[in-house]
Design a protein around this motif. Sequence first.
Motif, PDB file in Angstrom:
ATOM      1  N   LEU A  84       0.838  -1.198   0.000  1.00 38.49           N
ATOM      2  CA  LEU A  84       0.000   0.000   0.000  1.00 38.49           C
ATOM      3  C   LEU A  84       0.875   1.251   0.000  1.00 38.49           C
ATOM      4  CD1 LEU A  84      -2.776   1.419   0.178  1.00 38.49           C
ATOM      5  CD2 LEU A  84      -2.565   1.246   2.672  1.00 38.49           C
ATOM      6  N   ALA A  85       1.884   1.260   0.843  1.00 40.59           N
ATOM      7  CA  ALA A  85       2.782   2.413   0.923  1.00 40.59           C
ATOM      8  C   ALA A  85       3.469   2.657  -0.416  1.00 40.59           C
ATOM      9  CB  ALA A  85       3.811   2.207   2.027  1.00 40.59           C
ATOM     10  N   GLU A  86       3.907   1.604  -1.053  1.00 41.00           N
ATOM     11  CA  GLU A  86       4.581   1.751  -2.342  1.00 41.00           C
ATOM     12  C   GLU A  86       3.618   2.262  -3.410  1.00 41.00           C
ATOM     13  OE1 GLU A  86       6.815  -1.008  -5.658  1.00 41.00           O
ATOM     14  OE2 GLU A  86       6.913  -1.613  -3.562  1.00 41.00           O
ATOM     15  N   ALA A  87       2.414   1.726  -3.429  1.00 41.72           N
ATOM     16  CA  ALA A  87       1.424   2.127  -4.436  1.00 41.72           C
ATOM     17  C   ALA A  87       0.970   3.570  -4.260  1.00 41.72           C
ATOM     18  CB  ALA A  87       0.218   1.199  -4.379  1.00 41.72           C
ATOM     19  N   THR A  88       1.041   4.073  -3.036  1.00 44.72           N
ATOM     20  CA  THR A  88       0.551   5.424  -2.742  1.00 44.72           C
ATOM     21  C   THR A  88       1.659   6.453  -2.615  1.00 44.72           C
ATOM     22  OG1 THR A  88       0.578   4.963  -0.367  1.00 44.72           O
ATOM     23  CG2 THR A  88      -1.492   4.570  -1.544  1.00 44.72           C
ATOM     24  N   SER A  89       2.898   6.003  -2.612  1.00 41.85           N
ATOM     25  CA  SER A  89       4.046   6.903  -2.422  1.00 41.85           C
ATOM     26  C   SER A  89       3.996   7.623  -1.082  1.00 41.85           C
ATOM     27  CB  SER A  89       4.160   7.921  -3.561  1.00 41.85           C
ATOM     28  OG  SER A  89       4.344   7.257  -4.790  1.00 41.85           O
ATOM     29  N   ARG A 110       4.816   4.013   7.713  1.00 36.06           N
ATOM     30  CA  ARG A 110       4.315   4.558   8.978  1.00 36.06           C
ATOM     31  C   ARG A 110       3.051   5.367   8.743  1.00 36.06           C
ATOM     32  NH1 ARG A 110       2.889   3.952  13.789  1.00 36.06           N
ATOM     33  NH2 ARG A 110       3.618   2.083  12.997  1.00 36.06           N
ATOM     34  N   MET A 111       3.005   6.170   7.667  1.00 36.99           N
ATOM     35  CA  MET A 111       1.802   6.949   7.363  1.00 36.99           C
ATOM     36  C   MET A 111       0.647   6.014   7.026  1.00 36.99           C
ATOM     37  SD  MET A 111       0.020   9.665   7.087  1.00 36.99           S
ATOM     38  CE  MET A 111       1.118  11.059   7.142  1.00 36.99           C
ATOM     39  N   ALA A 112       0.906   4.963   6.248  1.00 35.99           N
ATOM     40  CA  ALA A 112      -0.142   3.998   5.910  1.00 35.99           C
ATOM     41  C   ALA A 112      -0.706   3.356   7.175  1.00 35.99           C
ATOM     42  CB  ALA A 112       0.397   2.938   4.953  1.00 35.99           C
ATOM     43  N   VAL A 113       0.176   2.981   8.101  1.00 34.42           N
ATOM     44  CA  VAL A 113      -0.255   2.396   9.379  1.00 34.42           C
ATOM     45  C   VAL A 113      -1.104   3.401  10.154  1.00 34.42           C
ATOM     46  CG1 VAL A 113       0.556   1.620  11.649  1.00 34.42           C
ATOM     47  CG2 VAL A 113       1.670   0.780   9.571  1.00 34.42           C
ATOM     48  N   ASN A 114      -0.616   4.643  10.244  1.00 38.45           N
ATOM     49  CA  ASN A 114      -1.342   5.668  10.998  1.00 38.45           C
ATOM     50  C   ASN A 114      -2.716   5.955  10.402  1.00 38.45           C
ATOM     51  OD1 ASN A 114       0.713   5.936  12.856  1.00 38.45           O
ATOM     52  ND2 ASN A 114       1.593   7.746  11.912  1.00 38.45           N
ATOM     53  N   VAL A 115      -2.809   5.970   9.074  1.00 36.86           N
ATOM     54  CA  VAL A 115      -4.103   6.199   8.432  1.00 36.86           C
ATOM     55  C   VAL A 115      -5.050   5.057   8.767  1.00 36.86           C
ATOM     56  CG1 VAL A 115      -5.302   6.322   6.203  1.00 36.86           C
ATOM     57  CG2 VAL A 115      -3.228   7.673   6.575  1.00 36.86           C
ATOM     58  N   ALA A 146      -4.738   4.911  -5.653  1.00 38.43           N
ATOM     59  CA  ALA A 146      -4.158   3.564  -5.616  1.00 38.43           C
ATOM     60  C   ALA A 146      -5.237   2.492  -5.445  1.00 38.43           C
ATOM     61  CB  ALA A 146      -3.131   3.461  -4.488  1.00 38.43           C
ATOM     62  N   LEU A 147      -6.297   2.820  -4.712  1.00 34.52           N
ATOM     63  CA  LEU A 147      -7.362   1.854  -4.456  1.00 34.52           C
ATOM     64  C   LEU A 147      -8.480   1.911  -5.493  1.00 34.52           C
ATOM     65  CD1 LEU A 147      -7.610   2.158  -0.564  1.00 34.52           C
ATOM     66  CD2 LEU A 147      -6.412   0.416  -1.909  1.00 34.52           C
ATOM     67  N   GLY A 148      -8.354   2.824  -6.454  1.00 32.45           N
ATOM     68  CA  GLY A 148      -9.348   2.913  -7.515  1.00 32.45           C
ATOM     69  C   GLY A 148     -10.628   3.599  -7.112  1.00 32.45           C
ATOM     70  N   GLY A 201      -3.779  15.577   0.040  1.00 31.11           N
ATOM     71  CA  GLY A 201      -2.870  14.937  -0.903  1.00 31.11           C
ATOM     72  C   GLY A 201      -2.683  13.462  -0.609  1.00 31.11           C
ATOM     73  N   THR A 202      -2.512  13.123   0.667  1.00 31.92           N
ATOM     74  CA  THR A 202      -2.365  11.719   1.063  1.00 31.92           C
ATOM     75  C   THR A 202      -3.640  10.944   0.752  1.00 31.92           C
ATOM     76  OG1 THR A 202      -0.747  12.236   2.772  1.00 31.92           O
ATOM     77  CG2 THR A 202      -1.949  10.168   3.020  1.00 31.92           C
ATOM     78  N   LEU A 203      -4.788  11.529   1.069  1.00 33.25           N
ATOM     79  CA  LEU A 203      -6.056  10.855   0.779  1.00 33.25           C
ATOM     80  C   LEU A 203      -6.245  10.643  -0.722  1.00 33.25           C
ATOM     81  CD1 LEU A 203      -8.476  12.582   3.294  1.00 33.25           C
ATOM     82  CD2 LEU A 203      -7.610  10.240   3.366  1.00 33.25           C
ATOM     83  N   LEU A 204      -5.832  11.607  -1.523  1.00 30.92           N
ATOM     84  CA  LEU A 204      -5.955  11.452  -2.970  1.00 30.92           C
ATOM     85  C   LEU A 204      -5.039  10.354  -3.492  1.00 30.92           C
ATOM     86  CD1 LEU A 204      -6.291  15.161  -4.134  1.00 30.92           C
ATOM     87  CD2 LEU A 204      -8.058  13.382  -4.131  1.00 30.92           C
ATOM     88  N   ARG A 205      -3.810  10.277  -2.961  1.00 25.91           N
ATOM     89  CA  ARG A 205      -2.896   9.206  -3.381  1.00 25.91           C
ATOM     90  C   ARG A 205      -3.456   7.836  -3.007  1.00 25.91           C
ATOM     91  NH1 ARG A 205       0.923  13.154  -1.927  1.00 25.91           N
ATOM     92  NH2 ARG A 205       1.270  12.262   0.125  1.00 25.91           N
TER      93      ARG A 205
END
Length: 101
Positions: free
Chosen positions: A42-47, A51-56, A74-76, A66-70
Amino acid sequence: MTEQQTATVTPGTCRSTSALVAAIGSRVRQERQSRGWTLDQLAEATSVSRRMAVNVEQGATNPSVGTLLRISDALGWTARVGSTPAPQASDCHPPRCGVVR
């Protein structure tokens, strides 16, 4: 959810920011797991960092737009707020010289 999914956030659905952040995290985790992705994938697909992926996912952070858009890309997902379409550029009339329309 379908291949081209829509994440809908309707004003008034969540009573607080923390509830909204938790709901987003739960949805991200659910979708990641349904795809069989690891947090690293997930982290790789979203750049974003792992740690941010875990926190989200844990609802421990209020991610930036910006993070939510990435993540949504990635999830379509397509992002939609409420049930009305976003205004077209021609519909936007910024106030000029303090005049409000």
